[in-house]
Design an enzyme around this catalytic site. Structure first.
Site, mmCIF file in Angstrom:
data_model
loop_
_atom_site.group_PDB
_atom_site.id
_atom_site.type_symbol
_atom_site.label_atom_id
_atom_site.label_comp_id
_atom_site.label_asym_id
_atom_site.label_seq_id
_atom_site.Cartn_x
_atom_site.Cartn_y
_atom_site.Cartn_z
ATOM 1 N N GLU A 258 5.467 -0.564 17.391
ATOM 2 C CA GLU A 258 5.963 0.055 16.148
ATOM 3 C C GLU A 258 5.309 1.426 15.907
ATOM 4 O O GLU A 258 5.970 2.367 15.494
ATOM 5 C CB GLU A 258 5.690 -0.863 14.946
ATOM 6 C CG GLU A 258 6.648 -2.036 14.816
ATOM 7 C CD GLU A 258 8.011 -1.629 14.256
ATOM 8 O OE1 GLU A 258 8.233 -0.433 14.003
ATOM 9 O OE2 GLU A 258 8.871 -2.511 14.094
ATOM 10 N N LYS B 69 -0.669 -1.953 7.348
ATOM 11 C CA LYS B 69 -0.690 -2.592 6.029
ATOM 12 C C LYS B 69 -0.429 -4.068 6.158
ATOM 13 O O LYS B 69 0.524 -4.422 6.850
ATOM 14 C CB LYS B 69 0.396 -1.936 5.181
ATOM 15 C CG LYS B 69 0.623 -2.568 3.843
ATOM 16 C CD LYS B 69 1.748 -1.880 3.133
ATOM 17 C CE LYS B 69 2.041 -2.638 1.861
ATOM 18 N NZ LYS B 69 3.240 -2.198 1.215
ATOM 19 N N CYS C 77 11.366 3.640 -0.678
ATOM 20 C CA CYS C 77 11.849 2.285 -0.441
ATOM 21 C C CYS C 77 12.898 1.953 -1.485
ATOM 22 O O CYS C 77 13.053 2.660 -2.478
ATOM 23 C CB CYS C 77 10.711 1.281 -0.495
ATOM 24 S SG CYS C 77 11.146 -0.305 0.267
ATOM 25 N N TYR D 183 -6.479 0.743 -4.380
ATOM 26 C CA TYR D 183 -6.557 0.693 -5.848
ATOM 27 C C TYR D 183 -8.005 0.869 -6.304
ATOM 28 O O TYR D 183 -8.266 1.049 -7.475
ATOM 29 C CB TYR D 183 -5.970 -0.637 -6.357
ATOM 30 C CG TYR D 183 -4.547 -0.822 -5.885
ATOM 31 C CD1 TYR D 183 -3.494 -0.184 -6.537
ATOM 32 C CD2 TYR D 183 -4.249 -1.566 -4.741
ATOM 33 C CE1 TYR D 183 -2.190 -0.291 -6.077
ATOM 34 C CE2 TYR D 183 -2.946 -1.691 -4.271
ATOM 35 C CZ TYR D 183 -1.928 -1.049 -4.949
ATOM 36 O OH TYR D 183 -0.641 -1.145 -4.487
ATOM 37 N N LYS E 94 3.810 -2.675 9.233
ATOM 38 C CA LYS E 94 3.751 -3.362 7.941
ATOM 39 C C LYS E 94 4.118 -4.824 8.142
ATOM 40 O O LYS E 94 5.212 -5.143 8.602
ATOM 41 C CB LYS E 94 4.726 -2.698 6.973
ATOM 42 C CG LYS E 94 4.756 -3.369 5.602
ATOM 43 C CD LYS E 94 5.568 -2.554 4.616
ATOM 44 C CE LYS E 94 5.657 -3.258 3.283
ATOM 45 N NZ LYS E 94 6.438 -2.505 2.299
ATOM 46 N N ARG F 94 4.098 -6.909 -6.264
ATOM 47 C CA ARG F 94 5.495 -7.263 -6.562
ATOM 48 C C ARG F 94 5.666 -7.567 -8.035
ATOM 49 O O ARG F 94 6.729 -7.332 -8.605
ATOM 50 C CB ARG F 94 5.940 -8.425 -5.684
ATOM 51 C CG ARG F 94 6.088 -7.965 -4.248
ATOM 52 C CD ARG F 94 6.667 -9.022 -3.330
ATOM 53 N NE ARG F 94 6.611 -8.556 -1.956
ATOM 54 C CZ ARG F 94 6.828 -9.318 -0.898
ATOM 55 N NH1 ARG F 94 7.129 -10.594 -1.070
ATOM 56 N NH2 ARG F 94 6.764 -8.820 0.304
HETATM 57 C C1 PBG Z 1 7.654 -1.672 -1.135
HETATM 58 C C2 PBG Z 1 6.173 -1.829 -1.066
HETATM 59 C C3 PBG Z 1 5.406 -2.996 -1.195
HETATM 60 C C4 PBG Z 1 4.071 -2.586 -1.163
HETATM 61 C C5 PBG Z 1 4.070 -1.215 -0.988
HETATM 62 N N1 PBG Z 1 5.374 -0.768 -0.916
HETATM 63 C C6 PBG Z 1 5.818 -4.394 -1.430
HETATM 64 C C7 PBG Z 1 6.502 -5.149 -0.363
HETATM 65 O O1 PBG Z 1 6.750 -4.666 0.744
HETATM 66 O O2 PBG Z 1 6.870 -6.289 -0.658
HETATM 67 C C8 PBG Z 1 2.870 -3.476 -1.318
HETATM 68 C C9 PBG Z 1 1.629 -2.784 -1.758
HETATM 69 C C10 PBG Z 1 0.555 -3.672 -2.285
HETATM 70 O O3 PBG Z 1 0.614 -4.917 -2.228
HETATM 71 O O4 PBG Z 1 -0.419 -3.124 -2.782
HETATM 72 N N2 PBG Z 1 8.344 -1.993 0.011
#
Ligand code: PBG
Length: 329
Positions: free
Chosen positions: A230, A245, A117, A310, A192, A202
């Site tokens: 998707e 997610k 990303c 986690y 997502k 974040r």
């Molecule tokens: C990056 C990404 C994010 C998460 C995983 N990859 C943040 C977002 O999309 O804003 C979130 C993971 C988490 O909250 O544990 N795009």
């Protein structure tokens, strides 16, 4: 005559025999944050028990994770500097690239996944390249494929694009094949949502968007049919594993995607889900370990094969003791 379902709940042994769902250590994938430097182990305040680790510390952590029986880790990188194009994301000596090589060197059997990303690497914090104030989908695809290729070159087993741009699985798959990385897998963040549960992440990854939000690329939490759409697109484009997610607020989506597809399904038990449990546990308002196991069990029962969480190390410790603490107190 009364129908008596309680007969099957009478003793712990009978309950053991009729149990329908199990969590295994093999189902867990441990997310981890890696930064530049040496000997760094910086705690993340909103994610108790998690750290931003330098590569030397990360390797020790990888050994610990492996020794608990957890088969896989997913890496999130914190670059030295951010810019408009997020160029450290695809640099050969970028933080994730270094980390992958170091883990593969020390714990070769560990399955290493990398988040693909741009948001941690761009100064604007969006997951794509900006043109005229808008996220430019097709320019972003080219950058994403460079990131994925650099991770594959470093030795990643799976790349995991989390940006939600259209067409990225196809472009990444084509790039990997063209460059000879036929065996590098793709775990697609296929479904997502634009969720508020990413807050602690974040902060940990310093990747909040500096203007606007992510609603033009991440999905509307109100939409379920779109999840199937998707998922099917990413499968068609060449994903090996599809992911939903967040996890807990989207169990219905996990269930539907499982029922409508045939690839392994992963669910991401995200940072906000983790932080809530840890916070309530610290206050003594819930029994954190039991809640954790019930959550993970629910995600599996909904249909997930794999869980990014986690809690992976905490859960592995419980599972390795062979206790069924969520049903047997
Ligand atoms: C990056 C990404 C994010 C998460 C995983 N990859 C943040 C977002 O999309 O804003 C979130 C993971 C988490 O909250 O544990 N795009």
């Amino acid at each position: 005559m009364i129908v008596r379902p309680r007969r099957l709940r009478r003793t712990s042994t009978i309950r053991r025999m009729v149990k329908e769902t199990f969590i295994r250590v093999d189902d867990l994938i441990f997310p981890i944050f890696v930064k530049h430097g040496k000997g760094e182990r910086e705690p993340i305040p909103s994610m108790v028990g998690h750290y931003r680790l330098s590569v030397d510390e990360l390797v020790k952590e990888a050994e610990d994770v492996w020794s608990l029986g957890i088969p896989a880790m997913i890496l999130f990188g914190l670059p030295k500097a951010k810019n408009e194009m997020g160029s450290e994301a695809y640099a050969q000596d970028g933080i994730v690239q270094k980390a992958v090589t170091a883990i593969k060197d020390r714990v070769p059997k560990m399955v290493v996944l990398t988040d693909v990303c741009l948001c941690q690497y761009t100064d604007h914090g969006h997951c794509g390249i900006i043109k005229d104030g808008q996220i430019d989908n097709d320019t972003t695809l080219e950058i994403l494929s460079r990131i994925a290729l650099s991770h594959a070159q470093a030795g990643a087993d799976f790349v995991a694009p989390s940006d939600m741009m259209d067409g990225r699985i196809r472009v990444i798959r084509e790039t990997l094949e063209r460059e000879g990385f036929n065996d590098t897998g793709i775990l697609a963040y296929a479904v997502k949502y634009a969720s508020s549960f990413y807050g602690p992440f974040r902060e940990a990854a310093d990747c909040a968007p500096q203007f606007g939000d992510r609603k033009s690329y991440q999905m509307d939490p109100a939409n379920a049919r779109e999840a199937i759409k998707e998922a099917l697109i990413d499968i068609e484009e060449g994903a090996d594993i599809i992911m939903i997610k967040p996890a807990l607020p989207y169990l219905d989506i996990i269930h539907q995607v499982r029922a409508n597809t045939h690839l392994p399904v992963a669910a991401y038990n995200v940072s906000g889900e983790y932080a809530m449990v840890k916070a309530a546990d610290q206050k003594g308002w819930i029994e954190g370990t039991a809640v954790m196991m019930e959550m993970l069990l629910s995600i599996k029962r909904a249909g997930a094969d794999l869980i990014l969480t986690y809690f992976a190390k905490d859960a592995a410790k419980v599972l390795n003791k062979g206790e069924n603490i969520y049903t047997e107190s």
